[in-house]
Design an enzyme around this catalytic site. Structure first.
Site, PDB file in Angstrom:
ATOM      1  CE  LYS A  34      -4.295  -4.172   1.128  1.00 50.54           C
ATOM      2  NZ  LYS A  34      -4.895  -3.058   1.844  1.00 50.54           N
ATOM      3  CB  CYS A  56      -2.055  -2.411   5.249  1.00 50.87           C
ATOM      4  SG  CYS A  56      -3.795  -1.872   5.158  1.00 50.87           S
ATOM      5  CG  ASP A  74      -2.010  -1.085   1.151  1.00 51.97           C
ATOM      6  OD1 ASP A  74      -1.878  -2.009   0.325  1.00 51.97           O
ATOM      7  OD2 ASP A  74      -2.954  -1.042   1.955  1.00 51.97           O
TER       8      ASP A  74
END
Ligand SMILES: [Zn+2]
Length: 186
Positions: free
Chosen positions: A98, A141, A9
């Site tokens: 995602k 994350c 990310d």
């Protein structure tokens, strides 16, 4: 067997100037870009995950608590969802997206942008058994991706200098938790 670099990310919205910025986001993106060049031969493959929201329900809020709800971020195909420009996307083999309709902290909830293969299957089919993980955010994350990787049986190292946290205290706690779960901190 071989090692993969997993970039979690590293997206514009998680960097200064973005809607859910972490303080070190741009710095970490620059360090990752340099690392990709200097360590290319260490890795069988390099992959990147992307938060990629369409309608993730209560994950988005106008009054976020920054624990379970967040300002709007990383909307699919938006500028904010793009990989930060200092990351060498030309040296990334595949992107895994995602969170289209749900909160999704772990990269292992992601499927490949190419043909929809889940991340774990994609890595195993290429003989990968060890992962080096870096990215944003350490306390969310990166943490979830590392814990899932360990559960899935991968060996995991966290490249701590190449991770950016939402908050220093929760970032440090997440590193301790990943270490206790079996990740090596390097
Ligand atoms: Zn999200």
């Amino acid at each position: 067997m071989a090692r993969a670099l997993v970039l979690v990310d590293v997206q514009r919205d998680f960097c200064p100037g973005g809607s859910l910025a972490t303080e070190r986001g741009n710095e970490v993106a620059g360090l990752i870009g340099a690392y990709q060049l200097s360590h290319a031969s260490d890795y069988g493959v390099v992959v990147a995950t992307q938060d990629w929201h369409i309608d993730p329900g209560a994950h988005f809020s106008d009054t976020p608590d920054f624990i379970d709800s967040w300002p709007v971020h990383c909307v699919a195909d938006s500028d904010g969802a793009q990989i930060q420009e200092k990351v060498r996307t030309d040296l990334i083999d595949e992107f895994f997206r995602k969170g289209e309709h749900t909160a999704a902290y772990s990269g292992f909830e992601g499927t490949s942008a190419g043909d929809g293969t889940p991340l774990a299957d994609w890595l195993r089919s290429r003989g990968i058994d060890s992962l080096d993980i870096a990215g944003i955010a350490t306390d969310h994350c990166v943490r979830a991706t590392a814990l899932d990787a360990l559960k899935q049986g991968f060996r995991v190292r966290i490249l701590t200098r190449l991770c950016s946290a939402v908050a220093e205290k929760s970032g440090d706690a997440a590193l301790e938790e990943m270490h206790a779960a079996g990740a090596q901190l390097v």
